[in-house]
Design a protein around this motif. Structure first.
Motif, PDB file in Angstrom:
ATOM      1  N   ARG A 152       0.854  -1.193   0.000  1.00  0.00           N
ATOM      2  CA  ARG A 152       0.000   0.000   0.000  1.00  0.00           C
ATOM      3  C   ARG A 152       0.888   1.240   0.000  1.00  0.00           C
ATOM      4  NH1 ARG A 152      -4.750   2.298   0.729  1.00  0.00           N
ATOM      5  NH2 ARG A 152      -5.066   3.861   2.324  1.00  0.00           N
ATOM      6  N   VAL A 153       0.645   2.128  -0.971  1.00  0.00           N
ATOM      7  CA  VAL A 153       1.488   3.307  -1.136  1.00  0.00           C
ATOM      8  C   VAL A 153       0.646   4.552  -1.409  1.00  0.00           C
ATOM      9  CG1 VAL A 153       3.443   1.981  -2.052  1.00  0.00           C
ATOM     10  CG2 VAL A 153       1.765   2.957  -3.634  1.00  0.00           C
ATOM     11  N   ALA A 154       1.258   5.694  -1.119  1.00  0.00           N
ATOM     12  CA  ALA A 154       0.763   6.972  -1.632  1.00  0.00           C
ATOM     13  C   ALA A 154       1.436   7.147  -2.984  1.00  0.00           C
ATOM     14  CB  ALA A 154       1.137   8.114  -0.691  1.00  0.00           C
ATOM     15  N   ARG A 155       0.664   7.534  -3.979  1.00  0.00           N
ATOM     16  CA  ARG A 155       1.182   7.703  -5.339  1.00  0.00           C
ATOM     17  C   ARG A 155       1.537   9.173  -5.544  1.00  0.00           C
ATOM     18  NH1 ARG A 155      -3.733   4.013  -7.697  1.00  0.00           N
ATOM     19  NH2 ARG A 155      -2.774   2.003  -7.176  1.00  0.00           N
ATOM     20  N   LEU A 156       2.750   9.427  -5.993  1.00  0.00           N
ATOM     21  CA  LEU A 156       3.268  10.789  -6.093  1.00  0.00           C
ATOM     22  C   LEU A 156       3.671  11.120  -7.522  1.00  0.00           C
ATOM     23  CD1 LEU A 156       5.557  10.404  -2.979  1.00  0.00           C
ATOM     24  CD2 LEU A 156       3.414  11.687  -3.056  1.00  0.00           C
ATOM     25  N   GLU A 157       3.364  12.334  -7.951  1.00  0.00           N
ATOM     26  CA  GLU A 157       3.769  12.817  -9.273  1.00  0.00           C
ATOM     27  C   GLU A 157       4.364  14.213  -9.150  1.00  0.00           C
ATOM     28  OE1 GLU A 157       0.795  10.772 -12.542  1.00  0.00           O
ATOM     29  OE2 GLU A 157       0.499  12.867 -12.035  1.00  0.00           O
ATOM     30  N   LEU A 158       5.347  14.463  -9.996  1.00  0.00           N
ATOM     31  CA  LEU A 158       6.026  15.751 -10.055  1.00  0.00           C
ATOM     32  C   LEU A 158       6.188  16.113 -11.518  1.00  0.00           C
ATOM     33  CD1 LEU A 158       7.775  17.945  -8.523  1.00  0.00           C
ATOM     34  CD2 LEU A 158       9.723  16.420  -8.936  1.00  0.00           C
ATOM     35  N   ILE A 159       5.899  17.338 -11.868  1.00  0.00           N
ATOM     36  CA  ILE A 159       6.053  17.791 -13.248  1.00  0.00           C
ATOM     37  C   ILE A 159       7.535  17.982 -13.548  1.00  0.00           C
ATOM     38  CG2 ILE A 159       5.597  19.693 -14.851  1.00  0.00           C
ATOM     39  CD1 ILE A 159       2.897  20.036 -13.430  1.00  0.00           C
ATOM     40  N   ALA A 160       7.961  17.453 -14.691  1.00  0.00           N
ATOM     41  CA  ALA A 160       9.349  17.614 -15.127  1.00  0.00           C
ATOM     42  C   ALA A 160       9.557  19.051 -15.591  1.00  0.00           C
ATOM     43  CB  ALA A 160       9.658  16.641 -16.263  1.00  0.00           C
ATOM     44  N   GLU A 161      10.691  19.609 -15.201  1.00  0.00           N
ATOM     45  CA  GLU A 161      10.987  21.003 -15.553  1.00  0.00           C
ATOM     46  C   GLU A 161      12.498  21.186 -15.607  1.00  0.00           C
ATOM     47  OE1 GLU A 161      10.598  25.332 -13.346  1.00  0.00           O
ATOM     48  OE2 GLU A 161       9.293  23.707 -12.699  1.00  0.00           O
ATOM     49  N   GLN A 162      12.977  21.684 -16.749  1.00  0.00           N
ATOM     50  CA  GLN A 162      14.415  21.968 -16.831  1.00  0.00           C
ATOM     51  C   GLN A 162      14.753  23.122 -15.908  1.00  0.00           C
ATOM     52  OE1 GLN A 162      15.430  22.317 -21.051  1.00  0.00           O
ATOM     53  NE2 GLN A 162      16.567  20.416 -20.756  1.00  0.00           N
ATOM     54  N   ARG A 163      15.842  22.975 -15.197  1.00  0.00           N
ATOM     55  CA  ARG A 163      16.293  23.978 -14.231  1.00  0.00           C
ATOM     56  C   ARG A 163      17.732  24.333 -14.594  1.00  0.00           C
ATOM     57  NH1 ARG A 163      12.515  23.710  -9.968  1.00  0.00           N
ATOM     58  NH2 ARG A 163      11.116  21.943 -10.230  1.00  0.00           N
ATOM     59  N   SER A 164      17.879  25.372 -15.374  1.00  0.00           N
ATOM     60  CA  SER A 164      19.177  25.704 -15.977  1.00  0.00           C
ATOM     61  C   SER A 164      20.285  25.946 -14.958  1.00  0.00           C
ATOM     62  CB  SER A 164      19.035  26.901 -16.911  1.00  0.00           C
ATOM     63  OG  SER A 164      18.562  28.017 -16.186  1.00  0.00           O
ATOM     64  N   GLY A 165      19.995  26.501 -13.823  1.00  0.00           N
ATOM     65  CA  GLY A 165      21.032  26.808 -12.842  1.00  0.00           C
ATOM     66  C   GLY A 165      21.317  25.692 -11.864  1.00  0.00           C
ATOM     67  N   LEU A 166      20.639  24.562 -12.016  1.00  0.00           N
ATOM     68  CA  LEU A 166      20.758  23.489 -11.035  1.00  0.00           C
ATOM     69  C   LEU A 166      22.159  22.883 -10.971  1.00  0.00           C
ATOM     70  CD1 LEU A 166      19.154  21.875  -8.946  1.00  0.00           C
ATOM     71  CD2 LEU A 166      18.635  20.224 -10.750  1.00  0.00           C
ATOM     72  N   SER A 167      22.875  22.879 -12.083  1.00  0.00           N
ATOM     73  CA  SER A 167      24.201  22.250 -12.104  1.00  0.00           C
ATOM     74  C   SER A 167      25.171  22.917 -11.131  1.00  0.00           C
ATOM     75  CB  SER A 167      24.776  22.235 -13.513  1.00  0.00           C
ATOM     76  OG  SER A 167      24.942  23.548 -13.984  1.00  0.00           O
ATOM     77  N   ALA A 168      24.898  24.146 -10.729  1.00  0.00           N
ATOM     78  CA  ALA A 168      25.739  24.798  -9.727  1.00  0.00           C
ATOM     79  C   ALA A 168      25.524  24.178  -8.345  1.00  0.00           C
ATOM     80  CB  ALA A 168      25.437  26.290  -9.674  1.00  0.00           C
ATOM     81  N   LEU A 169      24.365  23.559  -8.140  1.00  0.00           N
ATOM     82  CA  LEU A 169      24.023  22.954  -6.856  1.00  0.00           C
ATOM     83  C   LEU A 169      24.199  21.433  -6.868  1.00  0.00           C
ATOM     84  CD1 LEU A 169      22.791  23.410  -4.036  1.00  0.00           C
ATOM     85  CD2 LEU A 169      20.541  23.227  -5.090  1.00  0.00           C
ATOM     86  N   ILE A 170      23.784  20.796  -7.974  1.00  0.00           N
ATOM     87  CA  ILE A 170      23.823  19.340  -8.081  1.00  0.00           C
ATOM     88  C   ILE A 170      24.399  18.958  -9.435  1.00  0.00           C
ATOM     89  CG2 ILE A 170      22.474  17.198  -8.093  1.00  0.00           C
ATOM     90  CD1 ILE A 170      20.259  18.693  -6.634  1.00  0.00           C
ATOM     91  N   THR A 171      25.485  18.209  -9.435  1.00  0.00           N
ATOM     92  CA  THR A 171      25.982  17.674 -10.696  1.00  0.00           C
ATOM     93  C   THR A 171      25.318  16.326 -10.930  1.00  0.00           C
ATOM     94  OG1 THR A 171      27.864  16.611  -9.631  1.00  0.00           O
ATOM     95  CG2 THR A 171      28.230  18.817 -10.524  1.00  0.00           C
ATOM     96  N   CYS A 172      25.118  15.987 -12.186  1.00  0.00           N
ATOM     97  CA  CYS A 172      24.413  14.758 -12.520  1.00  0.00           C
ATOM     98  C   CYS A 172      25.289  13.864 -13.385  1.00  0.00           C
ATOM     99  CB  CYS A 172      23.111  15.073 -13.252  1.00  0.00           C
ATOM    100  SG  CYS A 172      22.205  13.593 -13.721  1.00  0.00           S
ATOM    101  N   GLN A 173      25.537  12.670 -12.879  1.00  0.00           N
ATOM    102  CA  GLN A 173      26.267  11.654 -13.631  1.00  0.00           C
ATOM    103  C   GLN A 173      25.501  10.337 -13.522  1.00  0.00           C
ATOM    104  OE1 GLN A 173      30.084  11.756 -11.732  1.00  0.00           O
ATOM    105  NE2 GLN A 173      30.652  13.679 -12.691  1.00  0.00           N
ATOM    106  N   VAL A 174      24.200  10.423 -13.788  1.00  0.00           N
ATOM    107  CA  VAL A 174      23.333   9.258 -13.706  1.00  0.00           C
ATOM    108  C   VAL A 174      23.098   8.735 -15.108  1.00  0.00           C
ATOM    109  CG1 VAL A 174      21.018   8.453 -13.069  1.00  0.00           C
ATOM    110  CG2 VAL A 174      22.207  10.104 -11.614  1.00  0.00           C
ATOM    111  N   HIS A 175      23.218   7.419 -15.267  1.00  0.00           N
ATOM    112  CA  HIS A 175      22.952   6.801 -16.558  1.00  0.00           C
ATOM    113  C   HIS A 175      21.476   6.925 -16.889  1.00  0.00           C
ATOM    114  CE1 HIS A 175      26.872   4.937 -15.894  1.00  0.00           C
ATOM    115  NE2 HIS A 175      26.905   4.800 -17.210  1.00  0.00           N
ATOM    116  N   GLU A 176      21.200   7.150 -18.157  1.00  0.00           N
ATOM    117  CA  GLU A 176      19.821   7.219 -18.608  1.00  0.00           C
ATOM    118  C   GLU A 176      19.157   5.869 -18.371  1.00  0.00           C
ATOM    119  OE1 GLU A 176      17.264   7.801 -22.691  1.00  0.00           O
ATOM    120  OE2 GLU A 176      19.330   8.504 -22.639  1.00  0.00           O
ATOM    121  N   PRO A 177      18.060   5.849 -17.619  1.00  0.00           N
ATOM    122  CA  PRO A 177      17.377   4.578 -17.384  1.00  0.00           C
ATOM    123  C   PRO A 177      16.799   4.040 -18.690  1.00  0.00           C
ATOM    124  CG  PRO A 177      16.484   6.320 -15.987  1.00  0.00           C
ATOM    125  CD  PRO A 177      17.408   6.955 -16.953  1.00  0.00           C
ATOM    126  N   ARG A 178      17.128   2.803 -19.021  1.00  0.00           N
ATOM    127  CA  ARG A 178      16.622   2.149 -20.232  1.00  0.00           C
ATOM    128  C   ARG A 178      16.283   0.710 -19.903  1.00  0.00           C
ATOM    129  NH1 ARG A 178      19.009   4.092 -25.720  1.00  0.00           N
ATOM    130  NH2 ARG A 178      19.123   6.284 -25.267  1.00  0.00           N
TER     131      ARG A 178
END
Length: 187
Positions: A152-178
């Motif tokens: 039993r879970v609560a179902r959560l959704e978040l709208i995708a949104e590009q955040r141009s300045g985010l790389s200054a806070l969080i770097t991303c080196q995650v493989h594209e999920p396939r």
């Protein structure tokens, strides 16, 4: 945020999952019934990801592209088995929220989905304050029901949104999920 690519990183994530599950149990909050959750993080095929700060693993999860969910329509980035370092989850969840929204947008997906374990009606459940904080961060609670792992879970959704300045806070080196073994890193 990066894919956990070494055995040592995956073992660290498995230990974080066990610590978080103990923390939840001590507070009488829902924990996954599946005993093998730490093993999921040891499996390199799962491509788990971790949020690090100054070398410390703060959170881990398994990002998936458009998994077979029992709820929600359309493709999405699904964050499975999210676990955070006990005692630091609010700021960590906020960082994950920002990263996931941006990462999904860069993958040309419109939504991020996740699930949170619950036991009772959402407004009565012990995690109701946590769900309210998620709502304040931009997540929409889409009701409750059976989740990806038959709990039993609560179902959560978040709208995708590009955040141009985010790389200054969080770097991303995650493989594209396939669904295939062919993955590439999204930087």
């Amino acid at each position: 945020m990066r894919t956990l690519s070494t055995d040592a990183e995956r073992d660290e994530a498995a230990a974080l999952v066990q610590d978080r599950q103990r923390w939840l149990t001590m507070r009488r909050l829902p924990v996954p019934a599946r005993a093998d959750v730490p093993a999921l993080f040891r499996d390199p095929q799962a491509k788990p990801a971790g949020l690090f700060e100054d070398g410390l693993l703060l959170a881990c999860m398994i990002p998936q592209r458009a998994p077979a969910l029992r709820w929600g329509q359309g493709s999405c980035l699904f964050l499975s088995c999210i676990h955070t370092l006990p005692g630091r989850s609010d700021n960590i969840i906020q960082l994950i929220t920002l990263w996931a929204s941006d990462f999904a947008a860069r993958l040309d997906l419109t939504l991020v989905r996740a699930e949170a374990l619950v036991r009772q009606p959402l407004d009565d459940d012990p995690i109701a304050p946590f769900l309210q904080r998620l709502t304040d961060m931009g997540w929409d609670v889409r009701g409750s029901g059976t989740g990806q792992h038959d709990e039993r879970v609560a179902r959560l959704e978040l709208i995708a949104e590009q955040r141009s300045g985010l790389s200054a806070l969080i770097t991303c080196q995650v493989h594209e999920p396939r669904s295939s073994a062919d993955s590439r890193s999204i930087a």
